[in-house]
Design a protein around this motif. Structure first.
Motif, PDB file in Angstrom:
ATOM      1  N   PRO A 270      20.377  16.596  50.073  1.00 37.39           N
ATOM      2  CA  PRO A 270      19.247  17.497  50.314  1.00 37.39           C
ATOM      3  C   PRO A 270      17.913  16.778  50.121  1.00 37.39           C
ATOM      4  O   PRO A 270      17.764  15.940  49.224  1.00 37.39           O
ATOM      5  N   SER A 271      16.945  17.115  50.948  1.00 37.60           N
ATOM      6  CA  SER A 271      15.578  16.574  50.874  1.00 37.60           C
ATOM      7  C   SER A 271      15.546  15.048  50.934  1.00 37.60           C
ATOM      8  O   SER A 271      14.633  14.421  50.395  1.00 37.60           O
ATOM      9  N   GLY A 272      16.534  14.452  51.570  1.00 39.28           N
ATOM     10  CA  GLY A 272      16.499  13.019  51.839  1.00 39.28           C
ATOM     11  C   GLY A 272      15.864  12.795  53.205  1.00 39.28           C
ATOM     12  O   GLY A 272      16.131  13.542  54.141  1.00 39.28           O
ATOM     13  N   ILE A 273      15.046  11.789  53.329  1.00 43.33           N
ATOM     14  CA  ILE A 273      14.349  11.512  54.587  1.00 43.33           C
ATOM     15  C   ILE A 273      14.833  10.172  55.122  1.00 43.33           C
ATOM     16  O   ILE A 273      14.993   9.214  54.362  1.00 43.33           O
ATOM     17  N   GLY A 274      15.029  10.101  56.429  1.00 45.60           N
ATOM     18  CA  GLY A 274      15.461   8.842  57.027  1.00 45.60           C
ATOM     19  C   GLY A 274      14.442   7.738  56.825  1.00 45.60           C
ATOM     20  O   GLY A 274      14.742   6.677  56.280  1.00 45.60           O
ATOM     21  N   PHE A 293      21.955  14.822  57.021  1.00 45.92           N
ATOM     22  CA  PHE A 293      22.924  15.914  56.973  1.00 45.92           C
ATOM     23  C   PHE A 293      22.578  16.997  55.955  1.00 45.92           C
ATOM     24  O   PHE A 293      23.127  18.090  56.016  1.00 45.92           O
ATOM     25  N   GLY A 294      21.709  16.733  55.012  1.00 44.95           N
ATOM     26  CA  GLY A 294      21.461  17.672  53.928  1.00 44.95           C
ATOM     27  C   GLY A 294      20.415  18.723  54.253  1.00 44.95           C
ATOM     28  O   GLY A 294      19.670  18.633  55.234  1.00 44.95           O
ATOM     29  N   LEU A 295      20.340  19.731  53.383  1.00 46.08           N
ATOM     30  CA  LEU A 295      19.312  20.757  53.464  1.00 46.08           C
ATOM     31  C   LEU A 295      17.936  20.116  53.307  1.00 46.08           C
ATOM     32  O   LEU A 295      17.697  19.355  52.366  1.00 46.08           O
ATOM     33  N   GLY A 296      17.028  20.397  54.230  1.00 49.43           N
ATOM     34  CA  GLY A 296      15.666  19.887  54.122  1.00 49.43           C
ATOM     35  C   GLY A 296      15.550  18.385  54.246  1.00 49.43           C
ATOM     36  O   GLY A 296      14.564  17.799  53.787  1.00 49.43           O
ATOM     37  N   ALA A 297      16.534  17.750  54.865  1.00 51.34           N
ATOM     38  CA  ALA A 297      16.547  16.284  54.988  1.00 51.34           C
ATOM     39  C   ALA A 297      15.964  15.897  56.343  1.00 51.34           C
ATOM     40  O   ALA A 297      16.639  15.962  57.369  1.00 51.34           O
ATOM     41  N   ARG A 298      14.706  15.519  56.328  1.00 50.48           N
ATOM     42  CA  ARG A 298      13.989  15.245  57.575  1.00 50.48           C
ATOM     43  C   ARG A 298      14.303  13.849  58.113  1.00 50.48           C
ATOM     44  O   ARG A 298      14.781  12.990  57.387  1.00 50.48           O
ATOM     45  N   GLY A 299      13.986  13.650  59.384  1.00 51.15           N
ATOM     46  CA  GLY A 299      14.290  12.374  60.019  1.00 51.15           C
ATOM     47  C   GLY A 299      13.229  11.321  59.787  1.00 51.15           C
ATOM     48  O   GLY A 299      13.515  10.217  59.322  1.00 51.15           O
ATOM     49  N   PHE A 300      11.963  11.658  60.101  1.00 50.38           N
ATOM     50  CA  PHE A 300      10.868  10.685  60.038  1.00 50.38           C
ATOM     51  C   PHE A 300       9.586  11.420  59.686  1.00 50.38           C
ATOM     52  O   PHE A 300       9.240  12.420  60.323  1.00 50.38           O
TER      53      PHE A 300
END
Length: 433
Positions: A270-274, A293-300
């Motif tokens: 969760p909340s991990g960003i690429g 894949f996680g909740l609130g996990a943005r790409g860029f």
């Protein structure tokens, strides 16, 4: 150089104690007490197993072709901070269990770090008291850490760090992965000693910060360039994968001329960003897919700092609240060669130390943000109920999309844009539910 060969812990201590400066370990030495290399000494070969802290370097030391093992929460290799000059500390073809921590602290005023082929199989840095702070959070140290902690801007480290890797898919390191930084203030801005890095290249990095769910003010990074670090090139040769809450995959608070990621960039927590930028980057090129894949996990994300150009292969997010691309500052050029796609709806995501509800919009330009040119080779697509494909509240010079702009869960309003952008988005091929 003539090497003195040793086959026991006592022989090793005696060799350095009697003035030998080139010692080769034959076989495996166990039950080792912490060992300090004298200035100018070199160690190679074999494996050394320590019960607590491992190998301490002083100045002008070389360690090569060896394995250093201790408990994961201990330091396997560190340096003496009572010396004023580290000279050159070299690590080559070294494997550790336990953290590698090389720092300008205490009396250290200068030094150079050269590392090539260092792999940390296991480490746990979650209990470290010292953490850099900025942008509403603190950051965990890495399994491999180079850090200039001196507040004096005259203190400078230089480094060339090649083929650094950490953890495995089956056993990620706990805490951060690879961490390079200088001294920063509590706002995350450089304000003291620096580390100038010609090249930071990484192999496969697998990390799990182990941060408790819902924590708003603590993060980790798979590969993290911290404020006070000036890097000519970051080169991610392998995959970079994070697994936990608030685990950024690639994160920049420092200054990087060119960041080139060749492998996959993957976040499972969760909340991990690429990729997230708060510092200054010239060009960013990510040839592997970015996927979260996680909740609130943005790409860029570009939340702060500067970035001239960003190029991605593809960006895909799966969780609720997982925005594909979000820009809050000026970004002259953004290219995504294939698809920009999100699957989630609305959910919580960590934004500058605050958990906020976000919708998984594919392309979001916030007020105050601007992208000069956007080019997407494939589709821009959202799947979540009521989630538009684009929300354009800032500036946009031009946009081209090779495929379609699709909001599969929205009957209309696929693109939300401020009125002055109506002409910019008029030529897009748009599909709603």
């Amino acid at each position: 150089m003539e090497w003195t060969k040793v086959t026991s812990a006592q022989e090793l201590a005696d060799a350095f104690g009697s003035g030998n400066l080139a010692v080769e370990v034959v076989g495996s030495l166990r039950g080792m007490p912490s060992l300090t290399l004298p200035p100018g000494a070199s160690l190679r070969g074999g494996s050394l197993a320590f019960g607590a802290k491992g190998l301490r370097l002083t100045s002008n030391n070389t360690v090569q072709d060896t394995t250093i093992t201790t408990a994961p929460h201990e330091v396997a290799i560190h340096n003496d901070t009572t010396v004023t000059a580290l000279g050159t500390l070299s690590l080559a073809n070294v494997t550790t269990t336990g953290q590698v921590f090389l720092a300008a602290d205490g009396q250290v005023r200068s030094g150079r770090i050269e590392a090539d082929g260092v792999h940390v199989t296991a480490a746990d840095t979650r209990g470290r008291f010292d953490r850099p702070a900025g942008f509403g959070v603190e950051a965990l140290q890495g399994a491999f850490t180079v850090w200039n902690r001196q507040p004096d801007p005259a203190v400078r480290l230089t480094a060339r760090l090649e083929r650094i890797s950490a953890g495995s898919a089956g056993e990620p390191v706990h805490g951060g992965g690879v961490f390079v930084g200088g001294h920063g203030d509590t706002a995350g801005k450089a304000d003291g000693g620096t580390v100038d890095v010609e090249l930071l290249s990484t192999g496969d990095v697998f990390s799990n910060g182990g941060i408790a769910p819902g924590t708003p003010d603590l993060i980790s990074g798979g590969v993290f360039v911290i404020s006070g670090a000036n890097v000519a090139e970051v080169r991610n040769l392998g995959t970079t994968t994070t697994y936990g809450q608030n685990d950024m995959v690639l994160d920049n608070w420092g200054v990087v001329t060119a960041w080139n990621a060749h492998g996959a960039v993957t976040s499972w927590g969760p909340s991990g960003i690429g990729f997230v930028n708060f510092g200054a980057i010239g060009t960013l090129t990510v040839d592997g897919p970015v996927e979260t894949f996680g909740l609130g996990a943005r790409g860029f994300n570009v939340y702060d700092g500067t970035l001239r150009e960003a190029v991605f292969d593809s960006i895909t997010t799966h969780g609720d609240g997982s925005v594909g691309v979000q820009v809050s500052r000026e970004l002259p050029r953004l290219t995504i060669r294939a698809n920009l796609r999100t699957e989630g709806g609305t959910g919580e995501s960590l934004v500058k130390g605050v958990l906020l509800p976000l919708s998984a919009i594919a392309l979001s330009i916030k007020p105050g943000g601007r992208i000069g040119t956007v080019s997407v080779g494939g589709d821009v697509r959202t799947e979540g109920a009521g989630v538009p494909a684009m929300e354009l509240e800032g500036g946009l010079g031009s946009i081209t999309v090779g495929g379609s702009v699709i909001a599969a869960g929205v009957p209309s309003g696929v693109v939300h844009a401020v009125p002055e952008l109506a002409g910019v988005v008029a030529g897009l091929t748009v599909e709603g539910r």
